[in-house]
Design an enzyme around this catalytic site. Structure first.
Site, PDB file in Angstrom:
ATOM      1  N   ASP A 161      28.967  97.540  36.709  1.00 46.65           N
ATOM      2  CA  ASP A 161      29.915  98.563  37.776  1.00 46.65           C
ATOM      3  C   ASP A 161      29.355 100.007  37.406  1.00 46.65           C
ATOM      4  OD1 ASP A 161      32.631  98.461  39.533  1.00 46.65           O
ATOM      5  OD2 ASP A 161      31.955 100.275  38.787  1.00 46.65           O
ATOM      6  N   THR A 209      31.799  93.077  53.015  1.00 47.55           N
ATOM      7  CA  THR A 209      31.926  92.998  54.346  1.00 47.55           C
ATOM      8  C   THR A 209      31.023  93.923  55.172  1.00 47.55           C
ATOM      9  OG1 THR A 209      34.181  92.424  54.369  1.00 47.55           O
ATOM     10  CG2 THR A 209      33.506  93.188  56.474  1.00 47.55           C
ATOM     11  N   PHE A 216      50.331  83.628  59.602  1.00 45.18           N
ATOM     12  CA  PHE A 216      50.043  84.862  59.958  1.00 45.18           C
ATOM     13  C   PHE A 216      50.562  84.860  61.561  1.00 45.18           C
ATOM     14  CE2 PHE A 216      47.042  87.286  57.693  1.00 45.18           C
ATOM     15  CZ  PHE A 216      46.883  86.404  56.544  1.00 45.18           C
ATOM     16  N   GLY A 276      48.386  96.016  57.375  1.00 48.30           N
ATOM     17  CA  GLY A 276      47.731  97.305  56.816  1.00 48.30           C
ATOM     18  C   GLY A 276      46.845  96.699  55.710  1.00 48.30           C
ATOM     19  N   CYS A 310      41.567  95.974  54.539  1.00 46.80           N
ATOM     20  CA  CYS A 310      40.513  94.965  55.307  1.00 46.80           C
ATOM     21  C   CYS A 310      40.839  95.219  56.729  1.00 46.80           C
ATOM     22  CB  CYS A 310      40.630  93.702  54.606  1.00 46.80           C
ATOM     23  SG  CYS A 310      40.158  93.697  53.190  1.00 46.80           S
TER      24      CYS A 310
HETATM   25  C1  UGA Z   1      42.466  89.829  54.594  1.00 44.89           C
HETATM   26  C2  UGA Z   1      42.354  88.399  55.009  1.00 44.89           C
HETATM   27  O1  UGA Z   1      43.625  87.653  55.034  1.00 44.89           O
HETATM   28  C3  UGA Z   1      41.237  87.738  54.090  1.00 44.89           C
HETATM   29  O2  UGA Z   1      40.935  86.446  54.390  1.00 44.89           O
HETATM   30  C4  UGA Z   1      40.151  88.620  53.870  1.00 44.89           C
HETATM   31  O3  UGA Z   1      39.053  88.248  52.987  1.00 44.89           O
HETATM   32  C5  UGA Z   1      40.757  90.014  53.524  1.00 44.89           C
HETATM   33  O4  UGA Z   1      41.284  90.805  54.456  1.00 44.89           O
HETATM   34  C6  UGA Z   1      39.234  90.835  53.192  1.00 44.89           C
HETATM   35  O5  UGA Z   1      38.615  91.027  54.348  1.00 44.89           O
HETATM   36  O6  UGA Z   1      38.667  91.311  52.079  1.00 44.89           O
HETATM   37  P1  UGA Z   1      44.187  90.921  52.852  1.00 44.89           P
HETATM   38  O7  UGA Z   1      43.753  92.375  53.523  1.00 44.89           O
HETATM   39  O8  UGA Z   1      43.981  90.836  51.227  1.00 44.89           O
HETATM   40  O9  UGA Z   1      43.455  89.761  53.280  1.00 44.89           O
HETATM   41  O10 UGA Z   1      45.834  90.417  53.140  1.00 44.89           O
HETATM   42  P2  UGA Z   1      46.616  89.562  54.124  1.00 44.89           P
HETATM   43  O11 UGA Z   1      47.512  88.529  53.469  1.00 44.89           O
HETATM   44  O12 UGA Z   1      45.713  89.211  55.318  1.00 44.89           O
HETATM   45  O13 UGA Z   1      47.647  90.808  54.702  1.00 44.89           O
HETATM   46  C7  UGA Z   1      47.286  91.719  55.481  1.00 44.89           C
HETATM   47  C8  UGA Z   1      48.542  92.615  56.133  1.00 44.89           C
HETATM   48  O14 UGA Z   1      48.903  91.714  57.337  1.00 44.89           O
HETATM   49  C9  UGA Z   1      49.431  92.930  55.464  1.00 44.89           C
HETATM   50  O15 UGA Z   1      49.991  94.024  55.681  1.00 44.89           O
HETATM   51  C10 UGA Z   1      50.492  91.863  55.572  1.00 44.89           C
HETATM   52  O16 UGA Z   1      51.881  92.234  55.641  1.00 44.89           O
HETATM   53  C11 UGA Z   1      50.333  91.664  57.387  1.00 44.89           C
HETATM   54  N1  UGA Z   1      50.540  90.519  57.766  1.00 44.89           N
HETATM   55  C12 UGA Z   1      50.227  89.327  57.231  1.00 44.89           C
HETATM   56  C13 UGA Z   1      51.756  90.407  58.717  1.00 44.89           C
HETATM   57  O17 UGA Z   1      52.172  91.525  58.987  1.00 44.89           O
HETATM   58  N2  UGA Z   1      52.211  89.287  59.117  1.00 44.89           N
HETATM   59  C14 UGA Z   1      51.786  87.887  59.035  1.00 44.89           C
HETATM   60  O18 UGA Z   1      51.987  87.014  59.370  1.00 44.89           O
HETATM   61  C15 UGA Z   1      50.500  87.881  57.837  1.00 44.89           C
END
Ligand code: UGA
Length: 429
Positions: free
Chosen positions: A30, A121, A249, A257, A260
């Site tokens: 890093d 990404t 999901f 939010g 990603c």
């Molecule tokens: C997301 C993807 O799920 C990963 O597979 C990917 O590797 C990652 O982005 C990335 O590109 O690095 P992440 O952003 O860590 O992962 O979190 P998630 O668990 O996907 O949640 C994202 C948002 O969606 C959160 O704000 C969560 O509260 C919301 N969410 C998730 C919902 O509102 N409803 C759901 O059913 C699931």
């Protein structure tokens, strides 16, 4: 295998640690000297369940090292992973300057054949640019292959996602790096898909956009449920049991939010535009997501009428549970909107309070979730932390001037809440 990981953010640090855990020899690089010092001293700059123990264990076993020097990382390894940030630019496109910088640094340090793997990404065709850049900056006759190997880990579940991936995607321009890439991933026992580089890069954006689409879809259904007197959780269950759809999901709420989905959606819309396709479907996914927040805020103002001088308790600041990350968090957006309307806020998050302080300097941070409601006019749930389900509802009800809860993550049972005497408003139920 001897591996270098350039960049020790969420992806780089977890990836490097998990590679060490399965027996590879890993050097994490890093450019931030302070961060490297912290890591060398056994400190972890992020909250990620299970990570700290794994880092300590692998450092002690001599399989995991940290350094400031890209050259050292490159020279000590056969395969070099790029895991640096690819932040959004104001127009939604991706800032690839960190990738370009690292490609040049790697090129300058290469003295023999290396496999250079992009894990960040990136827009489709970035692999081509990385190849051109390395060719331009490396000493003549040094051979290399560029590979695209997107990461699918979720924050808060990163170690589990990495140790047990659903699939591993390896995008290559020739067969030469395939055997080494397979060897790296063999211990993880996951299906490995070998594609061309452009397809691998597209898989990442297509996957994240589809997941975001699923969330916006269920949020739109939630709005219909509210208007029609149905229950979105029952609808999600009913459609999710169809294996072609799947239940995951499909949790309605105040929207997605994090660092990603919002960024990757904007980037994918931009990339599509650049190749001549107007991806209107994804624009609608974005619109539904921002509308979801407005609708929830309206629910609050419809009930409390004027927010000015009201005191509101907020449970949740992180963008989702199991993380201290507050970047692009719907919970923070909601707090900022309520502050703008003149409300005073008492807030709590199990892990996100430290990082939230810079974004929300003028709120009261409360260490105990059960004390948040004290003297408040209403309670808001903004993040889906499991532990909020254990809130002492009797104490909270007594602490509030009126027992009103706005649950933006559907954590409680409406019938139960009504029985307990709450005025309870959730999403799509
Ligand atoms: C997301 C993807 O799920 C990963 O597979 C990917 O590797 C990652 O982005 C990335 O590109 O690095 P992440 O952003 O860590 O992962 O979190 P998630 O668990 O996907 O949640 C994202 C948002 O969606 C959160 O704000 C969560 O509260 C919301 N969410 C998730 C919902 O509102 N409803 C759901 O059913 C699931």
């Amino acid at each position: 295998m001897k591996l270098a990981i350039i960049g020790t953010g969420y992806v780089g640090l977890v990836t490097g640690t998990c590679f060490a855990e399965v027996g590879h020899q890993v050097v994490c690089v890093d450019s931030d000297a302070a961060k490297v010092k912290t890591l060398q001293a056994g400190g972890i700059p992020i909250y990620e369940p299970g990570l700290e123990e794994l880092v300590k264990k692998n450092v002690a076993a001599g399989r995991l090292q940290f350094t400031n020097s890209t050259a050292e990382g490159v020279q000590k390894s056969d395969v070099v992973f790029i895991a640096v940030p690819t932040p959004p630019q104001p127009d939604g496109s991706v800032d690839l300057s960190y990738i370009e910088r690292v490609a040049r640094d790697i090129a300058g340090a290469m003295t023999g054949y290396k496999i250079v793997v992009d894990k960040s990404t990136v827009p489709v065709k970035t692999g081509e640019k990385v190849t051109e850049t390395i060719k331009r900056y490396c000493a003549a006759k040094v051979e290399f292959d560029v590979v695209s190997n997107p990461e699918f880990l979720r924050e808060g579940f990163a170690v589990g996602d990495l140790m047990k991936p659903d699939r591993v995607v390896i995008g290559v321009g020739s067969q030469r790096p395939v055997a080494a890439m397979r060897e790296i991933y063999t211990p993880f026992n996951a299906p490995i898909i070998v594609t061309d580089i452009n397809s691998a890069e597209l898989i990442k954006h297509a996957a994240n956009s589809f997941l975001a689409l699923k969330i916006s879809y269920i949020n739109a259904i939630a709005n219909i449920c509210e208007a029609a007197g149905a229950n979105v959780q029952e609808v999600a269950q009913g459609i999710g049991l169809d294996e072609r759809i799947g239940r995951r999901f499909l949790n309605a709420g105040i929207g997605f939010g994090g660092s990603c989905f919002p960024k990757d959606l904007s980037a994918f819309i931009k990339i599509s535009e650049q190749v001549g396709y107007d991806f209107k479907l994804l624009k609608e996914v974005q619109r539904i997501n921002s509308d979801q927040m407005e609708r929830f805020l309206k629910k609050i103002t419809d009930t409390l009428w004027v927010l000015k001088d009201k005191k509101i308790g907020v449970l949740g600041l992180a963008f989702k549970q199991n993380t201290d990350d507050v970047r692009s968090s719907p919970a923070i957006d909601l707090c900022q909107r309520m502050l703008k309307e003149g409300a005073a806020l008492r807030v709590h998050d199990p892990k996100g309070m430290d990082k939230a302080r810079a974004l929300l300097p003028d709120v009261t941070y409360v260490e105990d979730m059960n004390a948040v409601a004290e003297g408040c006019d209403a309670l808001v749930v903004a993040t889906e932390w499991d532990e909020f389900k254990k809130l002492d509802l009797v104490r909270a009800k007594k602490s509030l001037t009126h027992p009103i809860m706005f649950d933006g993550r559907n954590l409680f049972d409406p019938a139960e809440m009504e029985k307990l005497g709450w005025i309870y408003k959730s999403v799509g139920r």
